[in-house]
Design an enzyme around this catalytic site. Structure first.
Site, PDB file in Angstrom:
ATOM      1  N   PHE A   1      20.731  -3.639 -20.828  1.00  0.00           N
ATOM      2  CA  PHE A   1      20.341  -5.050 -20.931  1.00  0.00           C
ATOM      3  C   PHE A   1      19.779  -5.526 -19.602  1.00  0.00           C
ATOM      4  CE2 PHE A   1      23.972  -4.596 -23.851  1.00  0.00           C
ATOM      5  CZ  PHE A   1      23.474  -5.178 -25.015  1.00  0.00           C
ATOM      6  N   ASP A   2      18.713  -6.318 -19.657  1.00  0.00           N
ATOM      7  CA  ASP A   2      18.292  -7.104 -18.508  1.00  0.00           C
ATOM      8  C   ASP A   2      19.240  -8.304 -18.414  1.00  0.00           C
ATOM      9  OD1 ASP A   2      16.743  -8.317 -16.456  1.00  0.00           O
ATOM     10  OD2 ASP A   2      15.565  -9.410 -17.938  1.00  0.00           O
ATOM     11  N   GLY A   3      19.222  -9.002 -17.288  1.00  0.00           N
ATOM     12  CA  GLY A   3      20.107 -10.153 -17.108  1.00  0.00           C
ATOM     13  C   GLY A   3      19.513 -11.451 -17.622  1.00  0.00           C
TER      14      GLY A   3
END
Length: 312
Positions: free
Chosen positions: A178-180
């Site tokens: 996941f990206d933030g």
């Protein structure tokens, strides 16, 4: 709510309890490579497309971008049931398709050919098939159509856009990256960055360090994944999750880590890239799927053969 035009239950697969399962809906173009067929549909129309699919119904479609992800999800189910045969917190996969049931026979046959444990095939004639996601309890929707994805996100369902690419099937366990900002978390810091630049964003993060970041569009899916992950000790888990963000850990990492702790969301590894490209670290992780809101990051991931899903 009306049921989709035609739902085919796969009797070869044990049906899951929708109130307990982590339901993932994928479109046919996300799970199989239908680019040639889609081109035929756009150029020659629905009748010609249907004729082609019927003529080739026994010819399996090649795997698409989300294919390896679905296979890895199946592996997790197998491991969960090995440790507890009565477990009901399982992944449940359904295919949502704008095909007619006649042209959908090839989809069903392809899934059987690869041994994919898809519990339901929903053939929908409506323009907006995402209206059926909530009634099926869908927690994640993967589609190759941007309008579909935007509609699903508006309906409050975690969703992402997959782009057709050649994907090397990574080995198990299931690895999800996941990206933030604007994926796991809200895009509040991104907005400050746009308005006040890096220095303003860093100051904002330091001032807000003790306050959890708001929820992003994929938080709900990540939490369900995290709950499944908790059924296993860290060493034996068939699920590994990663956070790979463009921020620097020194200035912005503490708040992200504190937020994950506050949510009770276990992440195996976190990488704060400080603006460096994500491609090399993704090539190292070899995830089954990578979620990001930045188009350049998606392209970087595709360049290293990582299955990617864009959260618009």
């Amino acid at each position: 709510m009306a049921e989709p035009e035609s739902t085919v239950i796969n009797t070869n697969v044990k049906q899951k309890d929708p109130s307990r399962a982590l339901v993932i809906a994928v479109t046919t173009r996300a799970i199989f490579n239908l680019e040639e067929e889609h081109k035929l549909y756009l150029e020659k129309g629905k009748e010609e497309y249907t004729r082609h699919q019927q003529a080739n119904q026994d010819k399996p479609l090649p795997p698409g971008t989300a294919f390896a992800f679905i296979q890895a999800v199946q592996y997790v189910n197998k491991k969960i049931l090995e440790s507890n045969p009565a477990e009901r917190d399982l992944f449940d996969i359904l295919v949502l398709s704008n095909n007619s049931p006649e042209s959908g026979v090839r989809i069903i046959n392809s899934a059987k050919h690869y041994g994919l444990e898809i519990s339901k095939f929903c053939f929908v004639s409506d323009e907006d098939s995402t209206q059926y996601l909530k009634s099926h309890g869908v927690k994640l929707f993967l589609s190759a159509d941007r309008t579909d994805v935007c509609n699903a996100l508006r309906r409050g369902v975690s969703a992402a856009l997959v782009f057709q690419q050649e994907v090397q099937a990574p080995s198990t366990p299931l690895r999800v990256v996941f990206d933030g900002d604007a994926v796991l978390f809200s895009n509040e810091t991104d907005q400050i960055f746009q308005e006040q630049g890096l220095e303003g964003a860093v100051q904002y993060e330091r001032a807000m360090e003790a306050i959890p970041i708001g929820e992003g569009p994929l938080k709900a899916f990540a939490m369900h994944l995290g709950n499944m992950r908790k059924k296993f000790g860290q060493e034996k888990s068939p699920i590994r999750t990663y956070l790979v963000t463009a921020h620097s850990g020194r200035d912005m990492g503490i708040r992200a880590i504190k937020t994950l702790r506050e949510w009770g969301l276990p992440i195996d590894e976190a990488f704060f890239m400080d603006g460096a490209p994500k491609g090399p670290i993704l090539a190292q992780i070899q995830p089954h799927i990578f979620f990001d809101d930045g188009f350049h990051n998606i392209q970087g991931a595709q360049n290293v053969g990582v299955p990617s899903a864009w959260v618009p």
